[in-house]
Design a protein around this motif. Sequence first.
Motif, PDB file in Angstrom:
ATOM      1  N   ARG A  73    -105.304 -54.223 -18.838  1.00 33.53           N
ATOM      2  CA  ARG A  73    -105.034 -53.159 -19.818  1.00 33.53           C
ATOM      3  C   ARG A  73    -103.532 -52.881 -19.909  1.00 33.53           C
ATOM      4  NH1 ARG A  73    -109.691 -50.927 -17.506  1.00 33.53           N
ATOM      5  NH2 ARG A  73    -108.445 -49.527 -16.220  1.00 33.53           N
ATOM      6  N   ALA A  74    -102.857 -52.839 -18.764  1.00 34.25           N
ATOM      7  CA  ALA A  74    -101.412 -52.588 -18.768  1.00 34.25           C
ATOM      8  C   ALA A  74    -100.664 -53.720 -19.470  1.00 34.25           C
ATOM      9  CB  ALA A  74    -100.891 -52.428 -17.339  1.00 34.25           C
ATOM     10  N   LEU A  75    -101.092 -54.944 -19.246  1.00 34.89           N
ATOM     11  CA  LEU A  75    -100.433 -56.079 -19.885  1.00 34.89           C
ATOM     12  C   LEU A  75    -100.680 -56.090 -21.392  1.00 34.89           C
ATOM     13  CD1 LEU A  75    -101.156 -58.882 -17.277  1.00 34.89           C
ATOM     14  CD2 LEU A  75     -98.939 -57.864 -17.803  1.00 34.89           C
ATOM     15  N   ALA A  76    -101.866 -55.735 -21.814  1.00 31.13           N
ATOM     16  CA  ALA A  76    -102.224 -55.766 -23.235  1.00 31.13           C
ATOM     17  C   ALA A  76    -101.735 -54.529 -23.975  1.00 31.13           C
ATOM     18  CB  ALA A  76    -103.735 -55.881 -23.384  1.00 31.13           C
ATOM     19  N   GLY A  77    -101.463 -53.444 -23.265  1.00 31.66           N
ATOM     20  CA  GLY A  77    -101.146 -52.176 -23.896  1.00 31.66           C
ATOM     21  C   GLY A  77     -99.766 -52.089 -24.505  1.00 31.66           C
ATOM     22  N   ARG A  78     -98.907 -52.996 -24.208  1.00 30.00           N
ATOM     23  CA  ARG A  78     -97.535 -52.956 -24.711  1.00 30.00           C
ATOM     24  C   ARG A  78     -97.472 -53.625 -26.079  1.00 30.00           C
ATOM     25  NH1 ARG A  78     -92.812 -51.192 -21.796  1.00 30.00           N
ATOM     26  NH2 ARG A  78     -91.090 -52.328 -22.667  1.00 30.00           N
TER      27      ARG A  78
ATOM     28  N   ASP B 106     -98.555 -66.910 -18.760  1.00 22.57           N
ATOM     29  CA  ASP B 106     -98.697 -67.729 -17.555  1.00 22.57           C
ATOM     30  C   ASP B 106     -98.462 -66.887 -16.300  1.00 22.57           C
ATOM     31  OD1 ASP B 106     -99.194 -69.924 -19.161  1.00 22.57           O
ATOM     32  OD2 ASP B 106     -97.153 -70.723 -18.999  1.00 22.57           O
ATOM     33  N   ALA B 107     -97.470 -66.010 -16.350  1.00 22.29           N
ATOM     34  CA  ALA B 107     -97.151 -65.164 -15.200  1.00 22.29           C
ATOM     35  C   ALA B 107     -98.219 -64.105 -14.964  1.00 22.29           C
ATOM     36  CB  ALA B 107     -95.791 -64.503 -15.398  1.00 22.29           C
ATOM     37  N   ALA B 108     -98.998 -63.768 -15.979  1.00 16.72           N
ATOM     38  CA  ALA B 108    -100.042 -62.747 -15.816  1.00 16.72           C
ATOM     39  C   ALA B 108    -101.023 -63.148 -14.713  1.00 16.72           C
ATOM     40  CB  ALA B 108    -100.771 -62.518 -17.138  1.00 16.72           C
ATOM     41  N   GLY B 109    -101.269 -64.431 -14.563  1.00 19.04           N
ATOM     42  CA  GLY B 109    -102.135 -64.898 -13.474  1.00 19.04           C
ATOM     43  C   GLY B 109    -101.563 -64.527 -12.116  1.00 19.04           C
ATOM     44  N   ASP B 110    -100.237 -64.619 -11.971  1.00 20.14           N
ATOM     45  CA  ASP B 110     -99.590 -64.227 -10.719  1.00 20.14           C
ATOM     46  C   ASP B 110     -99.773 -62.737 -10.471  1.00 20.14           C
ATOM     47  OD1 ASP B 110     -98.722 -66.836 -10.492  1.00 20.14           O
ATOM     48  OD2 ASP B 110     -96.608 -66.387 -10.951  1.00 20.14           O
ATOM     49  N   VAL B 111     -99.622 -61.935 -11.525  1.00 23.69           N
ATOM     50  CA  VAL B 111     -99.766 -60.482 -11.398  1.00 23.69           C
ATOM     51  C   VAL B 111    -101.189 -60.141 -10.969  1.00 23.69           C
ATOM     52  CG1 VAL B 111     -99.660 -58.272 -12.605  1.00 23.69           C
ATOM     53  CG2 VAL B 111     -97.980 -60.054 -13.128  1.00 23.69           C
ATOM     54  N   LEU B 112    -102.176 -60.766 -11.595  1.00 24.98           N
ATOM     55  CA  LEU B 112    -103.579 -60.516 -11.252  1.00 24.98           C
ATOM     56  C   LEU B 112    -103.871 -60.913  -9.806  1.00 24.98           C
ATOM     57  CD1 LEU B 112    -105.218 -61.723 -14.566  1.00 24.98           C
ATOM     58  CD2 LEU B 112    -105.125 -59.365 -13.733  1.00 24.98           C
ATOM     59  N   LEU B 113    -103.304 -62.021  -9.366  1.00 25.93           N
ATOM     60  CA  LEU B 113    -103.522 -62.475  -7.993  1.00 25.93           C
ATOM     61  C   LEU B 113    -102.886 -61.509  -6.987  1.00 25.93           C
ATOM     62  CD1 LEU B 113    -104.613 -64.521  -5.998  1.00 25.93           C
ATOM     63  CD2 LEU B 113    -102.591 -65.936  -6.429  1.00 25.93           C
TER      64      LEU B 113
ATOM     65  N   VAL C 178    -100.021 -49.188 -11.784  1.00 29.89           N
ATOM     66  CA  VAL C 178     -99.483 -50.403 -12.392  1.00 29.89           C
ATOM     67  C   VAL C 178     -98.579 -49.984 -13.547  1.00 29.89           C
ATOM     68  CG1 VAL C 178    -101.551 -50.698 -13.832  1.00 29.89           C
ATOM     69  CG2 VAL C 178    -100.018 -52.635 -13.467  1.00 29.89           C
ATOM     70  N   THR C 179     -97.378 -50.565 -13.578  1.00 31.00           N
ATOM     71  CA  THR C 179     -96.411 -50.281 -14.629  1.00 31.00           C
ATOM     72  C   THR C 179     -95.821 -51.597 -15.107  1.00 31.00           C
ATOM     73  OG1 THR C 179     -95.818 -48.248 -13.473  1.00 31.00           O
ATOM     74  CG2 THR C 179     -94.323 -48.984 -15.202  1.00 31.00           C
ATOM     75  N   ARG C 180     -95.779 -51.761 -16.436  1.00 36.99           N
ATOM     76  CA  ARG C 180     -95.205 -52.971 -17.003  1.00 36.99           C
ATOM     77  C   ARG C 180     -93.883 -52.657 -17.675  1.00 36.99           C
ATOM     78  NH1 ARG C 180     -96.858 -56.488 -22.222  1.00 36.99           N
ATOM     79  NH2 ARG C 180     -95.072 -57.865 -22.057  1.00 36.99           N
ATOM     80  N   THR C 181     -92.900 -53.499 -17.432  1.00 36.89           N
ATOM     81  CA  THR C 181     -91.641 -53.462 -18.162  1.00 36.89           C
ATOM     82  C   THR C 181     -91.580 -54.751 -18.972  1.00 36.89           C
ATOM     83  OG1 THR C 181     -90.345 -54.589 -16.464  1.00 36.89           O
ATOM     84  CG2 THR C 181     -90.551 -52.179 -16.271  1.00 36.89           C
ATOM     85  N   GLU C 182     -90.491 -54.973 -19.656  1.00 35.94           N
ATOM     86  CA  GLU C 182     -90.370 -56.214 -20.432  1.00 35.94           C
ATOM     87  C   GLU C 182     -90.340 -57.440 -19.537  1.00 35.94           C
ATOM     88  OE1 GLU C 182     -87.489 -56.494 -23.535  1.00 35.94           O
ATOM     89  OE2 GLU C 182     -87.647 -54.338 -23.943  1.00 35.94           O
ATOM     90  N   ARG C 183     -89.807 -57.294 -18.340  1.00 42.72           N
ATOM     91  CA  ARG C 183     -89.590 -58.453 -17.477  1.00 42.72           C
ATOM     92  C   ARG C 183     -90.505 -58.557 -16.270  1.00 42.72           C
ATOM     93  NH1 ARG C 183     -84.706 -61.084 -18.255  1.00 42.72           N
ATOM     94  NH2 ARG C 183     -83.468 -60.180 -19.908  1.00 42.72           N
ATOM     95  N   ALA C 184     -91.232 -57.498 -15.947  1.00 49.56           N
ATOM     96  CA  ALA C 184     -92.011 -57.515 -14.701  1.00 49.56           C
ATOM     97  C   ALA C 184     -93.159 -56.516 -14.757  1.00 49.56           C
ATOM     98  CB  ALA C 184     -91.108 -57.195 -13.515  1.00 49.56           C
TER      99      ALA C 184
END
Length: 151
Positions: free
Chosen positions: A36-41, A51-58, A79-85
Amino acid sequence: MCRQGHRSAVDTVADADHAVPTGPGSPADVRQAVRRALAGRSGGLTRDAEDAAGDVLLVASELVTNAMLHGGGVTGFDVTRTERAVRLSVSDRSDRLPVAVDQFDEVGRMRVGGRGWMIVCTLASDVVVSRLRAGGKRITAEVPLLPGPRV
């Protein structure tokens, strides 16, 4: 805690201001919150970020699983998302600091499990373990969404 050349720290803080007062019920709940955090932006994810989202989920799964198995349960999650991380924070009841476990036992047999902390330290660009004044700890890991060198 994490390997040399990798930023990690231990400090003592008051209980988290922004952590959820009760933790997620399972690693699957955490993965849903991260999705949700990744999709909400607005603007969505670039291909590299997908591709990096898999790393975040893991990393999220490992932090929560470790809190459940070794930390007396999850007491907070953020969980907080910025543009880079993506910054993940998981709190638990234990004062014990995480440790990397050797993959082989004392007679040379490969251990089953015990790689969660190593995974977190490998995939996160920044890891901070904070002792909470009320007891327990909070582990905050920042996982980059942009490709970069992994040391």
